[in-house]
Design a protein around this motif. Structure first.
Motif, short mmCIF file in Angstrom:
data_model
loop_
_atom_site.label_atom_id
_atom_site.label_comp_id
_atom_site.label_asym_id
_atom_site.label_seq_id
_atom_site.Cartn_x
_atom_site.Cartn_y
_atom_site.Cartn_z
N THR A 125 -1.39 183.06 40.60
CA THR A 125 -1.52 181.49 40.81
C THR A 125 -2.78 181.12 40.47
O THR A 125 -3.77 181.90 40.73
CB THR A 125 -0.93 181.14 42.25
OG1 THR A 125 -2.01 182.03 43.23
CG2 THR A 125 0.31 181.87 42.61
N VAL A 126 -2.86 179.85 40.22
CA VAL A 126 -4.46 179.33 39.96
C VAL A 126 -5.07 178.84 41.30
O VAL A 126 -4.65 178.34 42.08
CB VAL A 126 -4.20 177.79 39.36
CG1 VAL A 126 -5.71 177.39 39.28
CG2 VAL A 126 -3.59 178.23 38.03
N ILE A 127 -6.12 179.61 41.70
CA ILE A 127 -6.70 179.58 43.00
C ILE A 127 -7.65 178.15 43.19
O ILE A 127 -7.91 177.48 42.41
CB ILE A 127 -7.72 180.62 43.15
CG1 ILE A 127 -8.87 180.48 42.13
CG2 ILE A 127 -6.92 181.95 43.22
CD1 ILE A 127 -9.99 181.64 42.35
N ASP A 128 -7.49 177.75 44.50
CA ASP A 128 -8.33 176.74 44.89
C ASP A 128 -9.69 177.11 45.88
O ASP A 128 -9.15 177.58 47.04
CB ASP A 128 -7.32 175.64 45.76
CG ASP A 128 -8.19 174.43 46.21
OD1 ASP A 128 -9.26 174.42 45.98
OD2 ASP A 128 -7.26 173.49 46.54
N ALA A 142 -8.81 177.36 28.23
CA ALA A 142 -9.62 176.63 27.24
C ALA A 142 -10.97 176.57 27.97
O ALA A 142 -11.90 176.08 27.30
CB ALA A 142 -9.04 175.38 26.71
N GLY A 143 -11.22 176.76 29.10
CA GLY A 143 -12.52 176.41 29.70
C GLY A 143 -12.67 175.04 30.14
O GLY A 143 -11.73 174.22 30.01
N SER A 144 -13.78 174.92 30.77
CA SER A 144 -14.30 173.41 31.20
C SER A 144 -13.26 172.90 32.40
O SER A 144 -12.97 171.65 32.12
CB SER A 144 -14.22 172.38 30.03
OG SER A 144 -15.26 172.90 29.13
N TRP A 145 -13.11 173.64 33.30
CA TRP A 145 -12.21 173.16 34.52
C TRP A 145 -13.13 172.21 35.49
O TRP A 145 -14.34 172.68 35.79
CB TRP A 145 -11.79 174.36 35.09
CG TRP A 145 -10.77 175.00 34.35
CD1 TRP A 145 -9.58 174.82 34.27
CD2 TRP A 145 -10.86 176.32 33.65
NE1 TRP A 145 -8.73 175.52 33.26
CE2 TRP A 145 -9.62 176.59 33.24
CE3 TRP A 145 -12.00 177.19 33.60
CZ2 TRP A 145 -9.41 177.75 32.33
CZ3 TRP A 145 -11.76 178.35 32.78
CH2 TRP A 145 -10.55 178.61 32.05
N ALA A 146 -12.78 171.19 35.85
CA ALA A 146 -13.35 170.35 36.73
C ALA A 146 -13.78 171.14 38.09
O ALA A 146 -12.90 171.71 38.58
CB ALA A 146 -12.52 169.02 37.14
N MET A 261 -10.79 184.33 28.12
CA MET A 261 -11.00 184.79 29.49
C MET A 261 -12.26 184.31 30.11
O MET A 261 -13.26 184.83 29.52
CB MET A 261 -10.68 186.25 29.76
CG MET A 261 -10.52 186.78 31.20
SD MET A 261 -9.30 186.01 32.12
CE MET A 261 -7.92 186.68 31.34
N TYR A 262 -12.34 183.80 31.10
CA TYR A 262 -13.40 183.64 31.86
C TYR A 262 -13.56 184.08 33.45
O TYR A 262 -12.51 184.21 33.99
CB TYR A 262 -13.51 181.74 32.29
CG TYR A 262 -13.67 181.21 30.70
CD1 TYR A 262 -14.76 180.67 30.17
CD2 TYR A 262 -12.38 180.78 30.20
CE1 TYR A 262 -14.92 179.79 29.27
CE2 TYR A 262 -12.36 180.12 28.91
CZ TYR A 262 -13.70 179.73 28.48
OH TYR A 262 -13.69 179.11 27.27
N VAL A 263 -14.82 184.11 33.87
CA VAL A 263 -14.79 184.17 35.11
C VAL A 263 -15.36 182.97 35.83
O VAL A 263 -16.17 182.21 35.24
CB VAL A 263 -16.21 185.34 35.53
CG1 VAL A 263 -16.71 185.15 37.02
CG2 VAL A 263 -15.82 186.88 35.23
N VAL A 264 -14.31 182.27 36.89
CA VAL A 264 -14.80 180.93 37.34
C VAL A 264 -15.27 181.04 38.57
O VAL A 264 -14.91 181.95 39.37
CB VAL A 264 -13.77 180.21 36.83
CG1 VAL A 264 -13.34 179.84 35.56
CG2 VAL A 264 -12.47 180.71 37.95
N PHE A 265 -16.21 180.06 39.03
CA PHE A 265 -16.67 180.14 40.57
C PHE A 265 -16.86 178.70 40.91
O PHE A 265 -16.92 177.77 39.82
CB PHE A 265 -17.94 180.99 40.54
CG PHE A 265 -18.75 180.96 39.52
CD1 PHE A 265 -19.85 179.97 39.62
CD2 PHE A 265 -18.89 181.49 38.46
CE1 PHE A 265 -20.68 179.57 38.66
CE2 PHE A 265 -19.45 181.56 37.44
CZ PHE A 265 -20.65 180.37 37.30
N PRO A 266 -17.01 178.25 41.88
CA PRO A 266 -17.42 176.90 42.62
C PRO A 266 -18.65 176.43 41.99
O PRO A 266 -19.62 177.26 41.90
CB PRO A 266 -17.66 176.99 44.18
CG PRO A 266 -16.65 178.11 44.44
CD PRO A 266 -16.71 179.34 43.19
N LYS A 267 -18.71 175.51 41.41
CA LYS A 267 -19.84 174.45 40.50
C LYS A 267 -20.76 174.15 41.58
O LYS A 267 -20.47 173.08 42.10
CB LYS A 267 -19.31 173.67 39.51
CG LYS A 267 -20.42 173.21 38.65
CD LYS A 267 -19.91 172.44 37.74
CE LYS A 267 -20.86 172.01 36.48
NZ LYS A 267 -20.53 170.94 35.32
#
Length: 289
Positions: A125-128, A142-146, A261-267
């Motif tokens: 699942t997409v995490i919040d 595709a990247g660039s998630w808000a 593939m990305y590592v994402v984290f709170p901006k």
């Protein structure tokens, strides 16, 4: 400080409701804190409309200065609290990718960073991040998630793969006209990948194949493993299966995918340096191969 944070968030979003979601409090709590700040300063900060709030000119200037000050405080606090590279990081990852690409590398990462432990949570699942205690996640797209910072790990290099039984005694590479007659799997919304593969390999004939849509790329690869169809898969992700002979590359032609593939984290103005260290190490380890 609670009053200042509530006001700054409300002014930035133009909404008590959105500010409350960001601060993880109730809308009533934000409204109360802003009202208390107005009373303390003896100034009106918002024009309250029926369905929106509008900051006064004085509030706009105040919010801008306050936002910069809060960013400075956050950076200073992060620098103070994150000097040591130790502790535990909870990382969300889809099982399909995690089992193949992350877990085999964790021992090497822990050896390089003995004080830092990665705790994977396998979940598709997409995490919040606002509703979880996760520090980061591995996300495909595709990247660039808000609202998210990101470190790209690798992009796709797509090749046609199938189980050996699909060859029926033939030896690869197969002619594109032969592949065009097989069941071809794709992820919903990405059917143009096959069109692009055939176009760039130079095939201009009819494609009589049955196209099969799946919800994610793991299910498409299951089609290939089943021996009933062909998948366009990322070569890096499938290399072990190709080496073992569980899958066969039907043709050497490859195309670059538009996803990665990305590592994402709170901006934030000061991301957790441990997350950045993990992301950069994983990127370097993956691209070394």
């Amino acid at each position: 400080m609670k009053q200042l944070r509530a006001f700054e968030a409300a002014a930035r979003h133009g909404s008590f409701k959105v500010a409350a979601k960001e601060l993880n409090v109730t809308q009533a709590a934000v409204s109360h804190q802003v009202k208390a700040l107005e009373e303390a300063l003896n100034i009106k900060l918002f024009h309250r409309r029926t369905r929106r709030i509008d900051p006064t000119p004085e509030a706009v200037a105040y919010a801008d200065a306050l936002g910069k000050a809060l960013d400075l405080i956050e950076r200073a606090t992060a620098d103070l609290g994150n000097r040591r590279m130790d502790g535990t990081l909870k990382i969300s990852c889809a099982p399909y990718y995690g089992n193949r690409m992350l877990l085999p590398r964790l021992a090497r990462f822990h050896a390089a960073h003995p004080g830092l432990k990665i705790m994977p949570e396998m979940d598709s699942t997409v995490i919040d991040f606002g509703k979880s205690d996760l520090d980061a996640g591995l996300r495909y797209g595709a990247g660039s998630w808000a609202g998210l910072g990101e470190v790209e790990l690798h992009s796709d290099l797509l090749i046609p793969v199938a189980a050996p039984v699909m060859l029926e005694g033939r030896k690869p590479p197969l002619d594109p006209s032969e592949i065009a007659t097989m069941n071809l799997g794709y992820v919903g919304g990405q059917e143009s990948r096959w069109e692009r593969w055939f176009a760039t390999v130079g095939y201009t004939g009819v494609i009589p194949a049955t196209f099969l849509q799946y919800g994610n790329r793991a299910r498409v690869i299951d089609l290939a493993f089943s021996g009933h169809g062909v998948a366009l898969g990322d070569k890096r992700l499938l290399q072990e299966d190709l080496d073992s002979g569980r899958l066969v590359q039907l043709h050497p032609h490859a195309i670059n995918g538009t996803e990665a593939m990305y590592v994402v984290f709170p901006k934030t103005p000061a991301p957790d340096p441990r997350v950045i260290a993990f992301a950069e190490w994983l990127r370097d380890d993956l691209t070394r191969e």
